[in-house]
Scaffold this active site. Structure first.
Site, PDB file in Angstrom:
ATOM      1  N   GLU A   1      -4.457   5.524   2.724  1.00  0.00           N
ATOM      2  CA  GLU A   1      -4.022   4.154   3.010  1.00  0.00           C
ATOM      3  C   GLU A   1      -4.959   3.609   4.082  1.00  0.00           C
ATOM      4  O   GLU A   1      -5.041   4.141   5.181  1.00  0.00           O
ATOM      5  CB  GLU A   1      -2.575   4.164   3.523  1.00  0.00           C
ATOM      6  CG  GLU A   1      -2.059   2.779   3.836  1.00  0.00           C
ATOM      7  CD  GLU A   1      -0.556   2.756   4.116  1.00  0.00           C
ATOM      8  OE1 GLU A   1       0.076   3.819   4.083  1.00  0.00           O
ATOM      9  OE2 GLU A   1      -0.038   1.660   4.365  1.00  0.00           O
ATOM     10  N   ARG A   2      -5.677   2.569   3.723  1.00  0.00           N
ATOM     11  CA  ARG A   2      -6.702   1.981   4.594  1.00  0.00           C
ATOM     12  C   ARG A   2      -7.792   2.991   4.933  1.00  0.00           C
ATOM     13  O   ARG A   2      -7.797   4.118   4.451  1.00  0.00           O
ATOM     14  CB  ARG A   2      -6.100   1.391   5.863  1.00  0.00           C
ATOM     15  CG  ARG A   2      -5.279   0.148   5.616  1.00  0.00           C
ATOM     16  CD  ARG A   2      -5.278  -0.720   6.866  1.00  0.00           C
ATOM     17  NE  ARG A   2      -4.460  -1.891   6.701  1.00  0.00           N
ATOM     18  CZ  ARG A   2      -4.901  -3.010   6.130  1.00  0.00           C
ATOM     19  NH1 ARG A   2      -6.143  -3.092   5.693  1.00  0.00           N
ATOM     20  NH2 ARG A   2      -4.104  -4.054   6.012  1.00  0.00           N
TER      21      ARG A   2
ATOM     22  N   LYS B   1       0.834  -1.209   0.000  1.00  0.00           N
ATOM     23  CA  LYS B   1       0.000   0.000   0.000  1.00  0.00           C
ATOM     24  C   LYS B   1       0.870   1.261   0.000  1.00  0.00           C
ATOM     25  O   LYS B   1       0.595   2.206  -0.737  1.00  0.00           O
ATOM     26  CB  LYS B   1      -0.940  -0.008   1.216  1.00  0.00           C
ATOM     27  CG  LYS B   1      -1.937  -1.166   1.186  1.00  0.00           C
ATOM     28  CD  LYS B   1      -2.826  -1.208   2.399  1.00  0.00           C
ATOM     29  CE  LYS B   1      -2.126  -1.599   3.669  1.00  0.00           C
ATOM     30  NZ  LYS B   1      -1.581  -2.981   3.689  1.00  0.00           N
TER      31      LYS B   1
HETATM   32  P1  DGT Z   1       1.977  -2.109   3.214  1.00  0.00           P
HETATM   33  O1  DGT Z   1       2.464  -0.797   2.714  1.00  0.00           O
HETATM   34  O2  DGT Z   1       0.931  -2.707   2.348  1.00  0.00           O
HETATM   35  O3  DGT Z   1       3.098  -3.024   3.555  1.00  0.00           O
HETATM   36  O4  DGT Z   1       1.180  -1.770   4.533  1.00  0.00           O
HETATM   37  P2  DGT Z   1       1.562  -1.991   6.010  1.00  0.00           P
HETATM   38  O5  DGT Z   1       1.758  -3.432   6.269  1.00  0.00           O
HETATM   39  O6  DGT Z   1       2.641  -1.045   6.416  1.00  0.00           O
HETATM   40  O7  DGT Z   1       0.226  -1.432   6.687  1.00  0.00           O
HETATM   41  P3  DGT Z   1      -0.983  -2.237   7.301  1.00  0.00           P
HETATM   42  O8  DGT Z   1      -2.112  -1.299   7.503  1.00  0.00           O
HETATM   43  O9  DGT Z   1      -1.332  -3.412   6.485  1.00  0.00           O
HETATM   44  O10 DGT Z   1      -0.441  -2.691   8.686  1.00  0.00           O
HETATM   45  C1  DGT Z   1       0.313  -1.890   9.576  1.00  0.00           C
HETATM   46  C2  DGT Z   1       0.390  -2.575  10.915  1.00  0.00           C
HETATM   47  O11 DGT Z   1      -0.697  -2.162  11.703  1.00  0.00           O
HETATM   48  C3  DGT Z   1       0.274  -4.071  10.818  1.00  0.00           C
HETATM   49  O12 DGT Z   1       1.071  -4.653  11.818  1.00  0.00           O
HETATM   50  C4  DGT Z   1      -1.167  -4.354  11.065  1.00  0.00           C
HETATM   51  C5  DGT Z   1      -1.546  -3.234  11.938  1.00  0.00           C
HETATM   52  N1  DGT Z   1      -2.875  -2.695  11.679  1.00  0.00           N
HETATM   53  C6  DGT Z   1      -3.259  -1.816  10.803  1.00  0.00           C
HETATM   54  N2  DGT Z   1      -4.539  -1.469  10.952  1.00  0.00           N
HETATM   55  C7  DGT Z   1      -4.959  -2.170  11.947  1.00  0.00           C
HETATM   56  C8  DGT Z   1      -6.179  -2.273  12.582  1.00  0.00           C
HETATM   57  O13 DGT Z   1      -7.190  -1.628  12.302  1.00  0.00           O
HETATM   58  N3  DGT Z   1      -6.189  -3.156  13.569  1.00  0.00           N
HETATM   59  C9  DGT Z   1      -5.100  -3.939  13.883  1.00  0.00           C
HETATM   60  N4  DGT Z   1      -5.232  -4.851  14.813  1.00  0.00           N
HETATM   61  N5  DGT Z   1      -3.940  -3.830  13.321  1.00  0.00           N
HETATM   62  C10 DGT Z   1      -3.880  -2.957  12.383  1.00  0.00           C
END
Ligand code: DGT
Length: 227
Positions: free
Chosen positions: A100-101, A30
């Site tokens: 993002e999200r 993302k």
């Molecule tokens: P990317 O750029 O696709 O690699 O995105 P990420 O992995 O940096 O971003 P994301 O939103 O998929 O996840 C960031 C961290 O935060 C990941 O450890 C999961 C956690 N996270 C994100 N949103 C939520 C949420 O609403 N609830 C929970 N439990 N965790 C979340």
């Protein structure tokens, strides 16, 4: 004072920007996607407020979450909803907003997963759900397009290991598989919840160089250039 007031009124009266939310599993790319679109002047790009979650009045909520979900799940999800709401409501002069999200994936994917795993007590889930229902009924969190970066859990697991974010060291392949299924149910199979906007699905397993071609292919749609 008068200048401030008239400016506020001007911005409040402006049309809502065309709003794109970028969704996908942890590690689906993302941030890379958002970075690619930053070059366009028409866009206001809002990356996930992960730094806020790591620094809430001196508390690293993301770390607490992965250390003890039972204890910190509710606090973390409340804060995620607040930070997402701020992004949804952020006023911009740009005609397009890319986030993002969203508050939707917080509710439909992460809160739902915690509930399914028995990690969020029923009363805590009920409170978060009431907040979500009130926010979506009372605030303008409308979305015009969802970009779903579709991946396989094995690929994102590898990427997660490589990026080595310290808070994520205990995130298992199994967890990513289940989170993947929830995203699939919501955005691909459309079997749970509703989609707040049409969905464009990209194969985000692809190598970066090839993926850029995919981004390009979808650009007119993402930039709202299709009549
Ligand atoms: P990317 O750029 O696709 O690699 O995105 P990420 O992995 O940096 O971003 P994301 O939103 O998929 O996840 C960031 C961290 O935060 C990941 O450890 C999961 C956690 N996270 C994100 N949103 C939520 C949420 O609403 N609830 C929970 N439990 N965790 C979340």
């Amino acid at each position: 004072m008068a200048t401030t007031l008239s400016r506020t009124t001007h911005l409040e009266n402006k049309a809502r920007p065309f709003t794109v939310i970028v969704e996908g599993n942890i590690g689906s790319g993302k941030t890379t996607f958002l970075n690619y679109f930053k070059k366009y002047e028409d866009l206001c790009v809002l990356a996930e407020p992960i730094e806020l979650w790591r620094e809430c009045s001196g508390h690293n909520l993301l770390q607490y979450l992965y250390e003890d979900i039972n204890r910190w799940g509710f606090s973390f999800q409340s804060y995620v909803m607040l930070s997402m709401l701020k992004h949804h409501l952020k006023i911009t002069e740009h005609p397009i907003k890319m986030m993002e999200r969203s508050i939707f994936s917080a509710r439909y994917c992460f809160i739902e997963k915690m509930k399914m795993d028995g990690l969020l007590p029923s009363p805590s889930h009920a409170v978060l759900d009431e907040w979500f229902k009130w926010i979506t009924a009372s605030c303008n969190v409308s979305v015009d397009l969802i970009v779903y970066l579709r991946t396989s859990p094995e690929v994102v697991y590898e990427r997660m290991l490589q990026r080595n974010r310290k808070e994520e060291k205990n995130v298992s392949l199994d967890y990513l598989k289940q989170l993947h299924e929830i995203h699939e149910d919501w955005l691909y199979r459309r079997s749970i919840f509703s989609c707040p906007a049409p969905v464009v699905t990209l194969n985000a397993n692809l190598d970066q160089s090839v993926l850029k071609e995919e981004y390009k292919k979808w650009e007119p749609c993402i930039l709202n250039k299709i009549q």
